[in-house]
Design a protein around this motif. Structure first.
Motif, short mmCIF file in Angstrom:
data_model
loop_
_atom_site.label_atom_id
_atom_site.label_comp_id
_atom_site.label_asym_id
_atom_site.label_seq_id
_atom_site.Cartn_x
_atom_site.Cartn_y
_atom_site.Cartn_z
N LEU A 92 7.10 5.87 -4.22
CA LEU A 92 6.07 6.43 -3.26
C LEU A 92 6.12 5.96 -1.83
CD1 LEU A 92 3.05 6.05 -5.67
CD2 LEU A 92 4.28 8.32 -5.02
N PRO A 93 6.09 6.68 -0.82
CA PRO A 93 6.23 6.09 0.55
C PRO A 93 5.18 4.99 0.52
CG PRO A 93 5.31 8.18 0.53
CD PRO A 93 5.69 8.14 -0.87
N GLY A 94 5.57 3.90 1.32
CA GLY A 94 4.59 2.68 1.59
C GLY A 94 5.42 1.72 1.66
N GLY A 95 4.51 0.40 1.59
CA GLY A 95 5.36 -0.92 1.44
C GLY A 95 4.21 -2.00 1.81
N GLY A 96 4.80 -3.25 2.21
CA GLY A 96 4.32 -4.31 2.48
C GLY A 96 3.21 -4.22 3.62
N ILE A 97 1.84 -4.79 3.23
CA ILE A 97 0.96 -4.89 4.17
C ILE A 97 0.97 -6.24 4.81
CG2 ILE A 97 -1.67 -4.74 4.50
CD1 ILE A 97 -0.07 -2.13 3.66
N ASP A 98 0.95 -6.42 6.27
CA ASP A 98 0.81 -7.56 7.02
C ASP A 98 -0.47 -8.00 7.20
OD1 ASP A 98 3.70 -7.33 7.65
OD2 ASP A 98 3.24 -6.21 9.41
N GLY B 101 0.86 -1.04 -0.06
CA GLY B 101 -0.03 0.03 0.03
C GLY B 101 0.80 1.17 0.04
N TYR B 102 0.56 2.25 -0.85
CA TYR B 102 1.49 3.40 -0.94
C TYR B 102 0.38 4.68 -0.97
CZ TYR B 102 4.81 0.01 -2.28
OH TYR B 102 5.62 -1.24 -2.17
N ALA B 103 1.22 5.69 -0.81
CA ALA B 103 0.26 7.07 -0.86
C ALA B 103 0.96 8.12 -1.73
CB ALA B 103 0.33 7.72 0.64
N VAL B 104 0.25 8.71 -2.35
CA VAL B 104 0.54 10.08 -3.34
C VAL B 104 0.34 11.25 -2.29
CG1 VAL B 104 0.18 11.25 -5.52
CG2 VAL B 104 0.24 8.84 -5.57
N ILE B 105 1.43 11.92 -2.20
CA ILE B 105 1.20 13.15 -1.19
C ILE B 105 1.79 14.31 -2.09
CG2 ILE B 105 1.85 13.96 1.05
CD1 ILE B 105 1.95 11.05 2.08
N VAL B 106 0.70 15.13 -2.40
CA VAL B 106 1.49 16.43 -3.07
C VAL B 106 0.80 17.74 -2.26
CG1 VAL B 106 1.02 17.68 -5.16
CG2 VAL B 106 1.11 15.19 -5.38
N ARG B 107 1.91 18.66 -2.20
CA ARG B 107 1.81 19.85 -1.45
C ARG B 107 2.66 20.84 -2.15
NH1 ARG B 107 3.49 19.35 4.81
NH2 ARG B 107 5.52 19.81 4.05
N GLU C 281 -3.01 -6.63 9.25
CA GLU C 281 -3.36 -5.27 9.16
C GLU C 281 -4.69 -5.24 8.02
OE1 GLU C 281 -0.04 -2.38 9.55
OE2 GLU C 281 0.48 -3.74 7.95
N ALA C 282 -5.60 -4.09 8.34
CA ALA C 282 -6.36 -3.57 7.25
C ALA C 282 -5.17 -2.82 6.33
CB ALA C 282 -7.49 -2.79 7.77
N LEU C 283 -5.73 -2.84 4.97
CA LEU C 283 -4.92 -2.29 3.76
C LEU C 283 -4.60 -0.70 4.19
CD1 LEU C 283 -3.45 -1.92 1.27
CD2 LEU C 283 -5.91 -1.83 -0.05
N GLU C 284 -5.61 -0.02 4.54
CA GLU C 284 -5.54 1.29 4.86
C GLU C 284 -4.62 1.66 6.12
OE1 GLU C 284 -9.49 0.64 2.95
OE2 GLU C 284 -8.20 -0.36 4.51
N ASP C 285 -4.62 0.73 7.10
CA ASP C 285 -3.96 1.08 8.42
C ASP C 285 -2.33 0.65 7.92
OD1 ASP C 285 -6.14 1.72 9.91
OD2 ASP C 285 -6.41 -0.70 10.69
N GLY C 286 -2.03 -0.20 7.18
CA GLY C 286 -0.74 -0.64 6.68
C GLY C 286 -0.04 0.50 5.75
N VAL C 287 -1.05 1.15 5.16
CA VAL C 287 -0.70 2.45 4.45
C VAL C 287 -0.16 3.55 5.15
CG1 VAL C 287 -0.91 4.20 2.63
CG2 VAL C 287 -1.85 1.81 2.48
N VAL C 288 -0.86 3.92 6.15
CA VAL C 288 -0.72 5.04 7.17
C VAL C 288 0.48 4.54 7.88
CG1 VAL C 288 -1.45 5.98 9.44
CG2 VAL C 288 -3.00 5.56 7.36
N ARG C 289 0.79 3.33 8.55
CA ARG C 289 1.95 2.77 9.23
C ARG C 289 3.15 3.04 8.21
NH1 ARG C 289 4.78 -1.44 8.50
NH2 ARG C 289 2.88 -2.59 7.50
N GLU C 290 3.02 2.39 7.22
CA GLU C 290 4.33 2.44 6.17
C GLU C 290 4.80 3.86 5.87
OE1 GLU C 290 6.65 0.64 4.83
OE2 GLU C 290 5.68 -1.42 5.75
N VAL C 291 3.72 4.78 5.77
CA VAL C 291 4.21 6.37 5.31
C VAL C 291 5.06 6.83 6.81
CG1 VAL C 291 3.15 8.48 4.83
CG2 VAL C 291 2.35 6.42 3.56
#
Length: 140
Positions: free
Chosen positions: A37-43, A12-18, A46-56
């Motif tokens: 992109l920041p992110g990585g492997g989802i355990d 799971g990854y995130a596109v963060i533009v500012r 984990e819920a997918l969304e929670d894993g993205v937040v953790r990885e970022v």
């Protein structure tokens, strides 16, 4: 059990533009590091969304709130292309990308992880970067 224990890797990854910049992480595991992109492997637990937040957070130091689904990229990895030194044994890499917004934290670099630097990169500089396919596909 974590994402290395099965042959399909869910990432799971995130596109963060500012301010005309995108937040990228330098993936240091390939022979030639590349920006991704920041992110990585989802355990598995984990819920997918929670894993993205953790990885970022792990890769950038930022707390984020996820927005809309940006897209999905599926990569089939031939055995000779797997990164054995990183313990990869998966055949399929499914990468789910969300838009995200920074809600807190401060920019830091990951310690003892798969990335070595996080940086706000001007969108105009993307064509000249050695970058992962997700950056080109989902950012530019």
């Amino acid at each position: 059990m974590d994402f290395l224990d099965y042959d399909t890797r869910l990432g799971g990854y995130a596109v963060i533009v500012r301010d005309d910049h995108v937040l990228l992480a330098l993936w240091s595991e390939p022979e030639v590091p590349l920006w991704t992109l920041p992110g990585g492997g989802i355990d598995l637990h984990e819920a997918l969304e929670d894993g993205v937040v953790r990885e970022v957070f792990e890769e950038t130091g930022y707390d984020v709130e996820l927005g809309a689904l940006v897209g999905v990229e599926t990569i089939l990895v031939a055995p000779e292309r797997r990164l054995e030194r990183a313990g990869d044994r998966w055949q399929k890499n499914v990468r789910v990308v969300f838009a995200a917004t920074v809600t807190g934290g401060e920019l830091t670099h990951e310690v003892d992880g798969s990335t070595s630097e996080a940086r706000w990169v001007p969108l105009a500089d993307l064509p000249g970067l050695h970058r992962d396919s997700m950056v080109a596909k989902f950012v530019g």
